[in-house]
Design an enzyme around this catalytic site. Sequence first.
Site, mmCIF file in Angstrom:
data_model
loop_
_atom_site.group_PDB
_atom_site.id
_atom_site.type_symbol
_atom_site.label_atom_id
_atom_site.label_comp_id
_atom_site.label_asym_id
_atom_site.label_seq_id
_atom_site.Cartn_x
_atom_site.Cartn_y
_atom_site.Cartn_z
ATOM 1 N N GLU A 168 65.395 41.228 48.632
ATOM 2 C CA GLU A 168 65.055 41.236 47.211
ATOM 3 C C GLU A 168 66.255 41.543 46.303
ATOM 4 O O GLU A 168 66.263 42.540 45.578
ATOM 5 C CB GLU A 168 63.937 42.257 46.933
ATOM 6 C CG GLU A 168 62.687 42.031 47.771
ATOM 7 C CD GLU A 168 61.506 42.917 47.368
ATOM 8 O OE1 GLU A 168 61.720 43.874 46.605
ATOM 9 O OE2 GLU A 168 60.379 42.633 47.809
ATOM 10 N N GLU A 367 57.447 39.881 53.807
ATOM 11 C CA GLU A 367 56.690 41.056 53.341
ATOM 12 C C GLU A 367 55.454 40.584 52.603
ATOM 13 O O GLU A 367 55.508 39.614 51.856
ATOM 14 C CB GLU A 367 57.477 41.931 52.337
ATOM 15 C CG GLU A 367 58.499 42.838 52.919
ATOM 16 C CD GLU A 367 59.220 43.683 51.865
ATOM 17 O OE1 GLU A 367 58.593 44.081 50.856
ATOM 18 O OE2 GLU A 367 60.418 43.932 52.066
HETATM 19 C C1 BG6 Z 1 58.743 46.014 48.146
HETATM 20 C C2 BG6 Z 1 60.078 46.573 48.605
HETATM 21 O O1 BG6 Z 1 58.938 45.108 47.118
HETATM 22 O O2 BG6 Z 1 57.801 46.982 47.672
HETATM 23 C C3 BG6 Z 1 59.913 47.871 49.391
HETATM 24 O O3 BG6 Z 1 60.819 45.642 49.383
HETATM 25 C C4 BG6 Z 1 58.923 48.810 48.706
HETATM 26 O O4 BG6 Z 1 61.187 48.459 49.602
HETATM 27 C C5 BG6 Z 1 57.572 48.101 48.502
HETATM 28 O O5 BG6 Z 1 58.765 49.988 49.441
HETATM 29 C C6 BG6 Z 1 56.424 48.987 47.943
HETATM 30 O O6 BG6 Z 1 56.621 49.524 46.685
HETATM 31 P P1 BG6 Z 1 55.716 50.693 46.027
HETATM 32 O O7 BG6 Z 1 56.290 50.893 44.675
HETATM 33 O O8 BG6 Z 1 54.283 50.251 45.961
HETATM 34 O O9 BG6 Z 1 55.832 51.923 46.877
#
Ligand code: BG6
Length: 466
Positions: A168, A367
């Site tokens: 990202e 992801e």
């Molecule tokens: C993703 C990232 O976009 O979101 C991760 O790659 C991150 O590093 C994940 O942990 C979750 O984010 P949040 O803000 O819901 O904890």
Amino acid sequence: QLTEYQFPKGFWWGSAASGPQTEGRIENDGKGDSMWDYWYKEAPEKFFNQVGPEKTSQVYQKYQEDIQLMKATGHTTFRTSIQWSRLIPDGVGAVNPKAVAFYNDYIDDMIANGIEPFMNLYHFDMPMALQEKGGWLNRETVDAYVTFAKTCFELFGDRVKKWFTHNEPIVPVEAGYLYQFHYPLEINLKHAVQVGYHEMLASAKAIAAYHGMKLGGEIGIILNLTPSYPRDETNPADVKAAVIADAFFNRSFLDPSVKGEFPVELVELLKEIDHLPVYEEEDLVIIKENTVDLLGINYYQPRRVKAKETPIDHTNGPMPEDYFDTYEMPGRKMNPYRGWEIYEKGIYDILTNVRENYGNIRCYISENGMGVEGEERFINEKGEIEDDYRIDFVKDHLKYVHQAITEGANCQGYHMWTCMDNWSWNNAYKNRYGFISVNLAEDGKRTIKKSGHWFKQISSQNGFND
Ligand code: BG6
């Protein structure tokens, strides 16, 4: 055909995480500070419950147990990242032998257990020694990164056959230089553009280095693609706004990574406002010639866009939001535990776009996942989290992945975010995402959630029934 939704043979099942979010630190491990270690020391109150990056999920000590848990949850593949500040504590210079030993053991243990390691090189974790000199704003960081990348390929490339240059890369741009949720907390579009440009150049140079080393693997990039949907597809102003949002946040990295060229819409817009980055002509040749072998796609939620209606604050100069507004689409489906929209078809739209407009490059879902705040409330009497909502979430997205593949998308796998609950930057352990829970009060005790058992089943059948 064993199941109703059967995936192609060899489909990668697994999850994703990152070094800084999982490893933690122990005394004398030789790791240098990243900008997160530094920022936490400066302002612990900025982190949820004041939990910082030094502890995280203790994977540094517990990786063997964790790999057994990956096996138990059906992982055939797993992505994490090598922490630059662990391997090369000052960002440039000496390599930390303890880091080499740790990553060697970690990688070897995954392979010995039938889990293919996918390694990423940069997941928001600039070594502080380099951040002090400007981080990605400083062109010298590009060379430092390429040296770090080559060091990784030399040390681990005999066994790691899937590499990624960034996770990202738009996030350091927007979070660090536009919206102030990562260090260095600036609002400065000119800097944001320069940072993104240097990340892109670094990616192309690392790809060139990797290909030159002929290690027999492949290298790609992981992008969070957030489809921009216009409020009204018949309203040209809404459509134009969505095109610009897409150029800023998706195509800024997707186009150069896959096609070797920045999107014309973005270049023209930046030229108009005199915000093109400082670059050298030969950089463009490097970017053109060194595109990715493989594309990782992170997808969480869409961006709902409409034509600009509300004026914005210009104290800090122009912003991407000069060109579009985002809005909350009435009737949208929400994740009640994290406040993000759930739009499953978005994953299909991305895969179809990649198939139709990006040469159907080999890709995978790197992801996708569902964050839940206060997930302890779903613990049953056996001490296991009954996360049926997560099973539904993954299943509903997988159905669309399946449909896209049936129509010809070259999608090779699915990784959920994440394996075990991990430390998520300023949100620390607020939102839980894992197949496996981590109990911070009990020294990080791990327990497989219901979704983890379910995933084992779909991985072993290579598909599922509705
Ligand atoms: C993703 C990232 O976009 O979101 C991760 O790659 C991150 O590093 C994940 O942990 C979750 O984010 P949040 O803000 O819901 O904890």
